[in-house]
Design a protein around this motif. Sequence first.
Motif, PDB file in Angstrom:
ATOM      1  N   ASP A 198       0.838  -1.209   0.000  1.00 28.53           N
ATOM      2  CA  ASP A 198       0.000   0.000   0.000  1.00 28.53           C
ATOM      3  C   ASP A 198       0.868   1.252   0.000  1.00 28.53           C
ATOM      4  O   ASP A 198       0.582   2.223  -0.707  1.00 28.53           O
ATOM      5  CB  ASP A 198      -0.915   0.011   1.236  1.00 28.53           C
ATOM      6  CG  ASP A 198      -1.922  -1.117   1.226  1.00 28.53           C
ATOM      7  OD1 ASP A 198      -2.272  -1.570   0.127  1.00 28.53           O
ATOM      8  OD2 ASP A 198      -2.359  -1.542   2.310  1.00 28.53           O
ATOM      9  N   LYS A 200       3.907   1.580  -1.158  1.00 29.31           N
ATOM     10  CA  LYS A 200       4.531   1.766  -2.470  1.00 29.31           C
ATOM     11  C   LYS A 200       3.541   2.367  -3.466  1.00 29.31           C
ATOM     12  O   LYS A 200       3.876   3.280  -4.224  1.00 29.31           O
ATOM     13  CB  LYS A 200       5.051   0.425  -2.992  1.00 29.31           C
ATOM     14  CG  LYS A 200       5.736   0.563  -4.349  1.00 29.31           C
ATOM     15  CD  LYS A 200       6.202  -0.768  -4.891  1.00 29.31           C
ATOM     16  CE  LYS A 200       6.780  -0.584  -6.294  1.00 29.31           C
ATOM     17  NZ  LYS A 200       7.222  -1.864  -6.887  1.00 29.31           N
ATOM     18  N   LYS A 201       2.301   1.853  -3.454  1.00 31.42           N
ATOM     19  CA  LYS A 201       1.286   2.403  -4.358  1.00 31.42           C
ATOM     20  C   LYS A 201       1.045   3.875  -4.069  1.00 31.42           C
ATOM     21  O   LYS A 201       0.943   4.699  -4.982  1.00 31.42           O
ATOM     22  CB  LYS A 201      -0.017   1.616  -4.210  1.00 31.42           C
ATOM     23  CG  LYS A 201       0.024   0.217  -4.787  1.00 31.42           C
ATOM     24  CD  LYS A 201      -1.306  -0.490  -4.588  1.00 31.42           C
ATOM     25  CE  LYS A 201      -1.258  -1.926  -5.094  1.00 31.42           C
ATOM     26  NZ  LYS A 201      -2.552  -2.632  -4.846  1.00 31.42           N
TER      27      LYS A 201
END
Length: 671
Positions: A198, A200-201
């Motif tokens: 999450d 990284k996104k």
Amino acid sequence: MKIIQLELTNFKGIRSLLLKFNGRDARIIGNNATGKTTVMDAFIWLLTGKDHLGRSDLNFNIKTLDGAGQAIPMLDHTVRAVLEHDGATFELVRTFREVWQKKTGTNVQSFNGHKTEYYIDGVPKSEKEYTAFIERIASMQLIYLLTMTGYFNEQIKADDRRKMLLDMCGDVDESAMLALPEFAELAPYITQMVTVADLKKAKAAQKTKINDEIKSIPTAINVHMQYMDVNGISAKEEQGIIDNLTGAIKAGEQQLISLDNGEALAAMRRELSELENEKLQFNILQEQIREKAASGLKSELSAAQDIAFEIGRKISRADSDLTALRLDLESYEKKRQAALDEYYEVEDKAFDGSTVCPTCGQPLPPEKVSEAMEQFNENKARELEAIAEKGKAIAISIGKIKANIESTATLLDELRRKKEAADSEVNALQSKLADINNAPIPEFDCAKIDAKKSAIIDLMHSSDALREKYTKQVESLKAARSEHESNILRLQNAENAAKEIEKLKAREKELAAAFEDCEKLIALCDNFTSAKVRMLDEKISGAFRFAKFKLTETLVNGGVKEVCETLIDGVPYGAANNAARINIGLDIIETFSNHYGITLPVFVDNAESVCRLYPMDAGKEKPQIIQLVVPTPFDSLPVDLQEYLIDRCGSEEEAKRAYEEPNKKLRVEIV
């Protein structure tokens, strides 16, 4: 679990076949289309009700066909197996049959669908009871997983395969990884609701947004730069010129005012103003009269519209209620018909119990036959009584719904009559209001105003030439002043543009730092994921003797995608040869079998392609292996063996016939 016996009757293309395995490994040998896969389907169908591809009953042509390819009617399609599991031996029977019934008053039978019957150790069972018995041994997916070598890799989706591996081996503890020094920077961002993926996104999205803003800054700076060209313009000089021009303009305007302020002309203009004010007051009075006449009707119209709207809303609600009640009535009528059909079906049942002892083969005593018949009749009576009670309850519900439909329909008719009356009232009030609004208003007599204007014009003609001169002078001065005011505005815009450019440059530096932070965190997330993947690969692959698994894939953009691909000596499962796929399937079956603590018979299709099968001796119990083998064609036999057979049979044709004839039918070799 091991198969002691497996018997097929009218199952797919096999009319009758009894296989005695006695719990031992076996090889089922026969040419293609002789029924090897049918034997595997029979065992799986006995346990799950589906074939090896997950198709149920009629969807995989369970019925026996005649020479024309048509299903032979009135046949029972049965699979029976004697199985041994956990030291206990039991018999399972599943029968799929057509239902034929005689119509009342005739001897003609008509087809009325299908039904499946279930038996455990000769005792009839319901589908629920039979399924529960099987589920206590293994779930449906586990049966598929532990009986077919290719099921895990060929019939389960990658996401589900990955989940099964994680469920068996356990995931990597991310909290322990976050405690490592190299991932300490990630820890503050990770919560129960936010994972590394999450984060990284989120940072990737933030990076894209920052990058878009950075790209827009040069364009914004160029927009402001166009206001910076003000060379040779002095704010002090421009303001001095503007002040001088403003004084000259005021002087010219004063001269024009002097011309317009003649005594006679001023008096006439005052009189004209009074006349125009009188006209305005007259028109206002007429509007007030009309508004007063219409105000009462507007209130009545608003109230009537509210009533009509409320009635319309009630009509809509009643209409919806009536539709819902009719749907309910249709549903209950279907339920009543279903209950009636069920009653007739039960009523038509007749005692078909056996009168022969299944143990000794002797006829049962009459009292035992009588007891069985009495028990059958009591069960039938209770079943009929239950269906009748259900029918009574449905009938009561239908009566209530019909009463509600009638009352709702009556209410709807009454509401529609009220709506029609309300709409008529609204139309009548709207017509009256339109009559008032469209009635002509008395007009003011403008003759005095027109006469006064003419007199003023005549008086002004004498000073028109001088007025024109002063007017042109004032307009010229104003045009010059506007030009110098534009220069002042250019200087102000240049000053504001310089400030905005500085802000944009500062923002560009700020965004560059934020962009670098995002890239750093994204790289750290990728390192974290790579480390986790390595640990996960080691953990999962360590559970298997030969199989390895590729659980992630690096994308072109550097990101990581979750996958699940089985590797055989580094080669993807789909690219491996048939023998390697079979043996790796046996390795997977063995590992899952050990994990779940159960062994089931394993069917190895295309077993002729494997020189040496995976041993499957790592668990507490070695599973029963049943190989499905297509024998080597005569022409593919070693030359010395062909010559031996030819010499023994007298000719190549006889040798070939003698060798291939047994392969046209299934045969079983106990290993």
